[in-house]
Design a protein around this motif. Structure first.
Motif, short mmCIF file in Angstrom:
data_model
loop_
_atom_site.label_atom_id
_atom_site.label_comp_id
_atom_site.label_asym_id
_atom_site.label_seq_id
_atom_site.Cartn_x
_atom_site.Cartn_y
_atom_site.Cartn_z
N PHE A 60 0.79 -1.23 0.00
CA PHE A 60 0.00 0.00 0.00
C PHE A 60 0.82 1.29 0.00
N ASN A 61 2.13 1.18 0.20
CA ASN A 61 2.94 2.40 0.31
C ASN A 61 4.02 2.54 -0.75
N ALA A 62 4.61 1.43 -1.19
CA ALA A 62 5.78 1.51 -2.07
C ALA A 62 5.45 2.21 -3.39
N ALA A 63 4.48 1.70 -4.11
CA ALA A 63 4.15 2.28 -5.42
C ALA A 63 3.62 3.71 -5.25
N ARG A 64 2.85 3.96 -4.20
CA ARG A 64 2.33 5.31 -3.98
C ARG A 64 3.46 6.29 -3.71
N PHE A 65 4.46 5.87 -2.91
CA PHE A 65 5.56 6.78 -2.62
C PHE A 65 6.40 7.04 -3.88
N ALA A 66 6.64 6.00 -4.67
CA ALA A 66 7.40 6.19 -5.91
C ALA A 66 6.70 7.20 -6.81
N ALA A 67 5.38 7.07 -6.96
CA ALA A 67 4.64 8.01 -7.80
C ALA A 67 4.63 9.41 -7.20
N PHE A 68 4.53 9.48 -5.88
CA PHE A 68 4.51 10.78 -5.20
C PHE A 68 5.81 11.54 -5.45
N GLN A 69 6.96 10.90 -5.22
CA GLN A 69 8.20 11.64 -5.35
C GLN A 69 8.54 11.89 -6.82
N GLN A 70 8.08 11.04 -7.73
CA GLN A 70 8.28 11.31 -9.15
C GLN A 70 7.52 12.55 -9.59
N ALA A 71 6.41 12.82 -8.91
CA ALA A 71 5.57 13.97 -9.29
C ALA A 71 6.02 15.27 -8.63
N LEU A 72 6.99 15.20 -7.71
CA LEU A 72 7.45 16.43 -7.06
C LEU A 72 8.09 17.36 -8.08
N LEU A 148 12.07 2.40 2.49
CA LEU A 148 11.10 2.82 1.47
C LEU A 148 11.67 3.96 0.64
N MET A 149 12.28 4.93 1.30
CA MET A 149 12.82 6.09 0.58
C MET A 149 14.00 5.68 -0.30
N ILE A 150 14.93 4.91 0.25
CA ILE A 150 16.10 4.50 -0.55
C ILE A 150 15.65 3.69 -1.75
N ASP A 151 14.71 2.80 -1.55
CA ASP A 151 14.30 1.88 -2.62
C ASP A 151 13.55 2.57 -3.74
N HIS A 152 12.88 3.68 -3.46
CA HIS A 152 11.99 4.27 -4.45
C HIS A 152 12.25 5.74 -4.74
N HIS A 153 13.28 6.31 -4.13
CA HIS A 153 13.51 7.73 -4.34
C HIS A 153 14.34 7.98 -5.60
N ARG A 154 13.99 9.03 -6.30
CA ARG A 154 14.71 9.44 -7.50
C ARG A 154 15.81 10.42 -7.08
N GLY A 155 17.06 9.98 -7.10
CA GLY A 155 18.17 10.85 -6.74
C GLY A 155 18.45 10.83 -5.24
N ASP A 156 19.42 11.64 -4.84
CA ASP A 156 19.85 11.70 -3.45
C ASP A 156 18.84 12.48 -2.61
N PHE A 157 18.87 12.22 -1.31
CA PHE A 157 17.94 12.91 -0.40
C PHE A 157 18.51 12.87 1.01
N GLY A 158 17.96 13.71 1.87
CA GLY A 158 18.33 13.69 3.28
C GLY A 158 17.10 13.54 4.15
N ILE A 159 17.34 13.15 5.41
CA ILE A 159 16.26 13.07 6.39
C ILE A 159 16.66 13.90 7.61
N VAL A 160 15.66 14.53 8.22
CA VAL A 160 15.86 15.33 9.43
C VAL A 160 14.78 14.94 10.42
N ASP A 161 15.20 14.56 11.63
CA ASP A 161 14.22 14.23 12.66
C ASP A 161 13.34 15.44 12.99
N HIS A 162 12.12 15.16 13.40
CA HIS A 162 11.19 16.24 13.75
C HIS A 162 11.66 17.03 14.97
N ASP A 163 12.58 16.46 15.76
CA ASP A 163 13.08 17.16 16.95
C ASP A 163 14.58 17.46 16.83
#
Length: 387
Positions: A60-72, A148-163
């Motif tokens: 329920f999340n993998a394909a949706r996330f791939a499509a989401f970040q492709q559309a950014l 999920l992000m590594i597997d489906h993200h287009r290009g490099d990215f970073g993560i930042v904790d909410h705190d």
């Protein structure tokens, strides 16, 4: 273990769970009502987390996330993803205020309540948000979210904790990995057994393509492992970690990202630890989204209340009142605390962080009038996450 020993252990666990409830001001009867609620919530989350990871993530999340970040929409700079956990907007909004306009930001709602997502869309309509599908009252484990992000993200990215709080405006631009780097980190610890510094995920950038290749080649990902697959175990041995050894010397399992990291290091990839300019380190509070609010210690409750008071937002105060009940304010929590407790020695750092956030205008929570340009960025990191 005999029956008497088991009863003694169980009674000890009950007393340990009741202690923070009584310390916050609950009567014995109320604490005994809370105890089964806390136990039930903990048991449910322990069951729901793996189900979210093994069933909902791929289906329920993998394909949706791939499509989401492709559309950014393309943006200047490497995107930074901030995961939105439930009951944390009072920590998240100052974090976003410091980053706003300094890097492309993307929100990933991981168990956040509907009203929390609505508030973020109302106050930050320009920030894209992806909502993970999870079972009620649960979230996707952190390592599986990174996978999920590594597997489906287009290009490099970073993560930042909410705190995590980045006062240095130049840091996001310095997180871009070089060709031979799999990760760029701000926070690090060192493994005494392996003699290797390893990154913490509080502020961390990824070169996704080589990590994705290694994940697929070895059948691994960024999750925590009790026992890694054979190929990954061989990589761990090559960097000095035997069967019963781990990056974190005090743990009995391989924590988030560690198995994938070992394989990447053996493959010749590097981790860069980005130095912080003197006087401009990054704050990370930690422990703000784990555990049950029923059993949070007084220091954690004090910090929750300090951030709520920083924002002074009536809606958040009302919505999050249950987190710190029956405490009415940070002063009351402080008065109930034991100043001789070593945990409270971090309080000056909390004071410094909140003063810096206030000076930077990050306490307005994206209401009219906040001004992030006044940041002075002089602080010190917490010696360890506060739970």
């Amino acid at each position: 273990m005999g029956l008497t020993s088991r009863l003694r252990v169980n009674l000890g666990n009950v007393r340990a769970a009741l202690r923070p409830m009584r310390e916050r001001g609950l009567g014995l009867r109320a604490a005994l009502v809370w105890l089964p609620l806390a136990m039930a919530l903990r048991a449910w989350r322990a069951l729901a987390g793996p189900l979210n990871a093994r069933l909902l993530k791929p289906w329920f999340n993998a394909a949706r996330f791939a499509a989401f970040q492709q559309a950014l929409r393309p943006a200047a700079g490497m995107p930074l993803y901030v995961i939105v956990m439930p009951h944390t907007l009072h920590f998240l909004l100052p974090c976003l205020a410091l980053l706003h306009g300094r890097a492309p930001l993307v929100l990933v709602a991981n168990g956040a309540r509907r009203w929390e997502r609505a508030m973020l869309r109302r106050r930050l309509p320009e920030l894209p948000m992806f909502t993970l599908r999870t079972l009620p009252l649960s979230s996707l484990p952190h390592g599986d979210a990174i996978s999920l992000m590594i597997d489906h993200h287009r290009g490099d990215f970073g993560i930042v904790d909410h705190d995590a709080y980045i006062f240095d405006a130049t840091l996001p631009g310095r997180l871009q990995p070089a060709a031979d780097e799999c990760m760029v980190a701000v926070f690090a610890q060192s493994s005494q057994r392996a003699g290797i510094a390893y990154p913490l995920t509080h502020v961390l950038a990824f070169q996704a393509e080589p990590l994705r290749r290694l994940m697929h080649a070895h059948g691994i990902d960024a999750r925590s492992y009790r026992q890694p697959p054979a190929a990954a175990a061989a990589a761990l041995r090559r960097i000095g970690l035997g069967r019963d050894d781990h990056f974190k010397d005090y743990q009995t399992f391989h924590d988030t990202l560690h198995v994938l990291l070992a394989v990447a290091l053996v493959d010749g990839l590097k981790v860069r630890f980005e130095p912080q300019p003197e006087g401009q380190p990054v704050f990370h509070v930690g422990g703000t989204s784990i555990g049950s609010h029923h059993t949070k210690n007084l220091l954690a409750l004090h910090i929750h209340l300090r951030f709520l008071e920083l924002l002074d937002d009536p809606e958040l105060r009302k919505r999050y009142a249950f987190l710190t009940y029956p405490l009415r304010g940070a002063v009351e929590a402080l008065g109930r605390g034991n100043p001789m407790d070593a945990a409270w020695q971090t309080l000056p750092v909390v004071d410094d962080l909140l003063a810096r956030l206030r000076a930077a205008g990050a306490g307005h929570g994206f209401r009219a009038g906040w001004d992030i340009t006044r940041s002075t960025a002089i602080s010190a990191p917490f010696p360890q996450p506060i739970d």
